[in-house]
Write a protein that holds these residues in place. Structure first.
Motif, PDB file in Angstrom:
ATOM      1  N   ASN A  77       0.833  -1.212   0.000  1.00 40.61           N
ATOM      2  CA  ASN A  77       0.000   0.000   0.000  1.00 40.61           C
ATOM      3  C   ASN A  77       0.867   1.262   0.000  1.00 40.61           C
ATOM      4  O   ASN A  77       0.580   2.218   0.699  1.00 40.61           O
ATOM      5  CB  ASN A  77      -0.961  -0.009   1.185  1.00 40.61           C
TER       6      ASN A  77
ATOM      7  N   ARG B 183      -4.129  -6.680  -3.410  1.00 36.64           N
ATOM      8  CA  ARG B 183      -4.002  -5.412  -4.115  1.00 36.64           C
ATOM      9  C   ARG B 183      -4.416  -5.609  -5.557  1.00 36.64           C
ATOM     10  O   ARG B 183      -4.051  -6.620  -6.186  1.00 36.64           O
ATOM     11  CB  ARG B 183      -2.565  -4.904  -4.055  1.00 36.64           C
TER      12      ARG B 183
ATOM     13  N   THR C  13      -4.168  -3.267  -8.998  1.00 37.76           N
ATOM     14  CA  THR C  13      -3.723  -1.998  -9.533  1.00 37.76           C
ATOM     15  C   THR C  13      -3.766  -2.058 -11.056  1.00 37.76           C
ATOM     16  O   THR C  13      -3.592  -3.125 -11.654  1.00 37.76           O
ATOM     17  CB  THR C  13      -2.317  -1.653  -9.032  1.00 37.76           C
TER      18      THR C  13
ATOM     19  N   THR D  37      -5.705   2.153  -7.753  1.00 37.43           N
ATOM     20  CA  THR D  37      -5.125   1.081  -6.947  1.00 37.43           C
ATOM     21  C   THR D  37      -6.058   0.815  -5.774  1.00 37.43           C
ATOM     22  O   THR D  37      -6.513   1.760  -5.124  1.00 37.43           O
ATOM     23  CB  THR D  37      -3.739   1.484  -6.427  1.00 37.43           C
TER      24      THR D  37
ATOM     25  N   THR E  70      -6.386  -1.647  -2.274  1.00 36.89           N
ATOM     26  CA  THR E  70      -5.766  -2.651  -1.424  1.00 36.89           C
ATOM     27  C   THR E  70      -6.718  -2.999  -0.289  1.00 36.89           C
ATOM     28  O   THR E  70      -7.581  -2.202   0.097  1.00 36.89           O
ATOM     29  CB  THR E  70      -4.452  -2.154  -0.793  1.00 36.89           C
TER      30      THR E  70
END
Lengths: 591, 393
Positions: free
Chosen positions: B28, B249, B251, B262, B264
């Protein structure tokens, strides 16, 4: 002999104690595991009182007590605390570590705060307790050693051994601090509140007695109109203001940590003869505030005289051989100061000696100073040249100035020069111009130290010497003066009490003991408290010193008689020049 | 703004082809850059220099409390070619913001690094040495970084400080990164903490050569995002306590057509902490981020919002003329971000604690101006304010 300790009233109401404990616990920086304020939820002192074994009793009277106990406690007292803790050990562990070498976990260190209830029970205490009780000043309890033997900490986390051990360790550490530092203060404050009603009543009684007027609701805020003292003499407004305002100052006799440290350094310097004494502004030094001591306690007027004369020499004496005053030495100053007194006596101006004499009893007997003067054989002999009427107004001023620490001798005493044609050695340090306009005795010293500007640095040097000397003297003159400043509390006592004493009304009543002082709510038992162990030594020292002083006095008297007839040999040059020379080389350096 | 030495270390990673983003610890990183930035306190001055491509020095002077400072030196066996002059350096390197991930690159082959000379292998492993001493406190930081192989790196960091237990602490970190996945093993001397971290990237493996012919579907729908999962585990041998967390995650990659974003989600099952972040780059100059923390044991929650805004100078006098002349004409600038007047970062949480940071370049100086505010505390709104100045040559 038996003492009856009543344990039950202490159990009754613990709400105030709870509040004070709460503040005490939150005062010191908390460990990282505790993320909220610590609140004392429940406090029960239990039904089992501590076992007290009397080891020593230093002072015993109806209204005061001082003694050393051996305390054993294995009672059923318990204490419940509430707070919030960080439950993630990784979080607390990492919070105290530098980030540079930290593993920097992503979310493994995320916090979880949990409300925690801790119960402290099975407290085992064992230690030596110094208990000082005085009806006016409350109770002071000081632990000689770390009393905490063991303690059971039970909490929400008893199942997790790491957290349990951690809590146990942290709480024990905090409690040790509490016992050694905070508890004495808490107990003292509690005891003051317990006796506060009596304390206030007594204050009012004293005010009434001294003012002979009906007591106002708040005597401190509105001074009485036409006040007279216990002897019927009218009090001047300055005095009234001193009377009425001082107690308010008494109320705030709390000391900051910084000042306490400074005072500790000061008391250190007394013992080590260190030249570097910290300057404490807005403080009245014991040497100046406590001249009433010998009267209230043991009567050793010789000491006071000598000390005063010594002070005068340090400030005002010429560079004659008499100025070889051991200003810094604490042991022999009484002897060393004697010759300086002789030099004064040799001055032809009788007034100067009369003034000297009067100054020796500065604050303790305001109204009786004339009587005192006449009692004093030296004063009688020396002041023969000058009429007593001329003396008294001057003396009055001087007396008022006495409370203030002597300032620089920069300004010579013009008044004395003109009147008597010769310089009075002792006077210039206390000029009439420098009289505190209010004539407010305690306030004057408070305002003094800032006035010592840089230009007067050199003259500042002698000031510590009286300070160094005086507490020692007090110890000797007082029946049992311990080496104080063992703890911080005592440090405060040392500094508060002279002030309080000087403010008190005891200066009117000569025979009342210092403990009867109604206006000092703080630890004024510094006059009576402390090392009983040194008592014998102190007594011995006091006798020794009294003997020496007596001898000195006799010698001095003899010399006085010799030197009375010849004209003054001391002041040779013009006064101004003399004083400038004095500034260049203060007598403190001669020593 | 990144410290000069951190900037140099990043340059070392870049020069040695080490992807610092492919690690569970950086899962992150975007949210941290946008929400957890440090606001300076007091005045801090830094003068630094990359005097040779292999050697850097930096001096800082601050007035936090009393005057304090630090002296640091850095040696890199790999010559660093990035521009470090404060007048010319790329502000994107010095200011951490939204991290736009690129396609994973294939790790170097071992033999790429081999250097042979007259039948002998003479190549050396790239090494970075770094030391910093903080002067009044006498705290020493040291770092030893060695690229053991193209897929492996050893990092030993140590702090010596008399206030710490045992006078200091050492952390050893061994990192493996093969692109598809990365693992890290660590050991800290402080309470003998051991840790393991791992990150796995779903999708294609960069190590596998594309042998199959590219299908039409692949061309029509190129991979525009990457999904990663990771976990970490710590255990302290001495205090018998540990920690664990897992994370996901997603992205977008550069060939995503819309706004890059993104997301997370991290979970600490032991402590019941759940944290989700969402960051979006809503334009070339603006990034927004939000984070929501929830603890399902204590029901405590936290919300944070943050943004990053790059302000560019517009030459309005010329702009209309340029547009008229050639709409998509881009003049080559002397240095990158020459027209950046400053970068504004701001964050706010549900307790109205606000952090503001204004970073940029004035002439040859990099500056960071920051303040943290607490609107709930009416009597003392400003919690801290500070300015940092950096000069490097």
């Amino acid at each position: 002999m038996a003492f009856n300790f009543n344990w039950s009233p202490l159990i009754a109401d613990t709400s105030r104690a709870r509040d004070m404990l709460t503040t005490a616990l939150n005062k010191s920086p908390k460990p990282p595991i505790i993320v909220d304020d610590i609140i004392v939820n429940e406090l029960n002192l239990g039904s089992t009182p501590p076992e007290l074994e009397i080891l020593e009793i230093g002072d015993l009277a109806e209204d005061r007590f001082r003694g050393i106990f051996k305390m054993q406690y294995a009672g059923d007292a318990f204490l419940t605390l509430k707070t919030k803790v960080q439950a993630n050990p990784l979080n607390t562990y990492l919070s105290a570590k530098p980030s540079f070498a930290s593993p920097q976990p992503l979310a493994a260190a995320s916090g979880l705060t949990i409300p925690l209830q801790i119960t402290l029970s099975d407290i085992r205490l064992s230690g030596f307790v110094i208990l000082v009780f005085s009806k006016q000043k409350g109770i002071t309890v000081v632990f000689r050693n770390d009393p905490l033997e063991s303690l059971k900490v039970s909490s929400t986390f008893d199942s997790i051994p790491f957290v349990r051990d951690y809590l146990q360790k942290e709480i024990e550490g905090q409690l040790r601090v509490l016992f050694m530092e905070d508890l004495p203060a808490i107990i003292h404050r509690l005891s003051l509140r317990l006796w506060s009603s009596e304390y206030q009543e007594e204050t009012q009684e004293r005010l009434d007695a001294s003012n002979d007027t009906t007591a106002p609701i708040d005597p401190l805020s509105s001074p009485p109109q036409d006040a007279v003292d216990a002897f019927g003499n009218p009090l001047d407004p300055a005095q009234i203001s001193a009377l009425s305002l001082d107690p308010t100052q008494d109320m705030h006799a709390s000391f900051s940590q910084k000042n306490i440290l400074r005072l500790a350094a000061l008391s250190e310097s007394q013992r080590t003869l260190s030249l570097f004494t910290p300057s404490i502004c807005e403080a009245v030094f014991r040497a100046w505030a406590s001249h009433d001591r010998p009267d209230s306690g043991a009567n050793t007027p010789g000491l006071t005289q000598s000390s005063l004369s010594r002070i005068q020499t340090t400030f005002g004496s010429m560079k004659s051989n008499t100025s070889s005053v051991a200003s810094g030495s604490t042991g022999n100053e009484t002897q060393a100061s004697r010759p300086s007194l002789v030099s004064y006596s040799s001055a032809p101006a009788g007034l100067s000696l009369g003034a000297n004499r009067s100054r020796t009893h500065p604050m303790r007997k305001r109204k009786k100073r004339v009587v005192n003067l006449r009692k004093n054989p030296n004063g009688d002999v020396e002041s023969s040249g000058v009429s007593t009427e001329a003396n008294t107004p001057l003396q009055k001023e001087q007396e008022e100035e006495l409370a203030t620490p002597p300032k620089s001798p920069v300004k010579p005493s013009l008044r004395f020069e003109t009147r008597h044609g010769s310089l009075d050695v002792g006077e210039p340090s206390r000029l009439p111009e420098k009289t505190n306009p209010e004539g407010l005795l305690p306030a004057a010293p408070l305002s003094e130290p800032p006035r010592l500007s840089k230009s007067k640095q050199k003259t500042k040097v002698p000031i510590p010497s009286p300070i160094i000397e005086e507490p020692e003297k007090e110890k000797r003159s007082g029946s049992s003066k311990p080496p104080l400043s063992k703890t911080r509390l005592q440090a405060t006592q040392q500094t508060t009490s002279p002030l309080l004493r000087s403010l008190s009304f005891d200066r009117v009543s000569t025979l009342s003991s210092s403990s009867k002082n109604p206006l000092s709510p703080t630890y004024a038992e510094s006059t009576t408290s402390g090392g009983i162990l040194e008592q014998a030594w102190m007594l011995k020292m006091a006798q020794e010193i009294a003997r020496k002083v007596q001898g000195e006095k006799d010698r001095e008297a003899a010399r006085d008689r010799q030197q009375h007839a010849p004209p003054p040999q001391a002041p040779k040059g013009p006064a101004a020049g003399l004083w400038e020379e004095e500034i260049d080389a203060p007598p403190a350096y001669h020593a | 703004m990144l410290d000069f030495m951190d900037n140099v270390q990043n340059a070392f990673y870049e020069a040695s082809h080490w992807n610092i983003d492919n690690s569970y610890g950086a899962l992150n990183a975007t949210a941290r850059a946008l929400l957890d930035f440090q606001t300076p306190r007091g005045l801090k001055l830094q003068i630094s220099s990359l005097s040779a491509p292999n050697f850097a020095t930096s001096y800082t002077l601050g007035n936090v409390g009393v005057v304090d400072g630090s002296v640091s030196y850095l040696y890199s066996s790999l010559p660093l070619r990035r521009e470090f002059k404060s007048s010319e350096l790329d502000l994107h390197h010095a200011i951490r913001g939204y991290r736009h991930f690129q396609e994973l690159r294939r790790p170097d082959e071992d033999w790429w690094w081999e250097v042979w000379h007259s039948g002998k292998r003479i190549d050396r492993r790239d090494t970075l040495l770094y030391g910093r001493i903080f002067l009044p406190q006498s705290t020493l930081e040291a770092l030893y970084l060695r690229r053991l192989s193209p897929t492996r790196q050893l990092k030993i960091s140590a702090v010596s400080d008399s206030s710490l237990n045992n006078g200091g602490t050492i952390l050893a970190l061994l990192q493996n990164d093969v692109g598809k996945y990365s693992t890290e093993y660590m050991y800290s001397t402080d309470s003998a903490l051991m840790g393991v971290r791992g990150l796995y990237n779903f999708g294609m493996d960069p190590r596998v050569e594309l042998t199959a012919p590219v299908t039409a579907q692949e061309i029509a729908e190129p991979v525009h995002g990457r999904f990663s999962a990771g976990a970490e585990l710590y255990y302290g041998l001495l205090n018998k306590s540990g920690g664990i967390s897992t994370g996901l995650r997603f992205t977008t990659l550069p060939n995503h057509t819309g706004f890059p974003y993104t997301m997370t989600l991290t979970l600490n099952p032991l402590m019941g902490n759940l944290s989700s972040t969402y960051a979006v780059k809503a334009g070339s100059n603006l990034a927004l981020c939000s984070r929501f923390d929830f603890n399902f044991y204590s029901y405590e929650s936290e919300l944070q919002l943050g943004c990053e805004l790059w302000r560019r100078r517009r030459d309005t006098d010329l702009e209309w003329a340029v547009k008229k002349l050639r709409a998509d004409w881009k003049r080559p600038t002397v240095s990158p971000d020459d027209d950046v007047s400053g970068v504004l970062k701001a964050r706010v949480d549900q307790d109205w604690r606000i952090g503001v940071l204004w970073e940029g370049r004035i002439k040859e100086l990099l500056f960071t101006l920051g303040a943290s505010l607490d609107l709930k505390r009416r009597e003392q709104i400003f919690r801290g304010i500070g300015i940092e100045l950096q000069y490097s040559s």
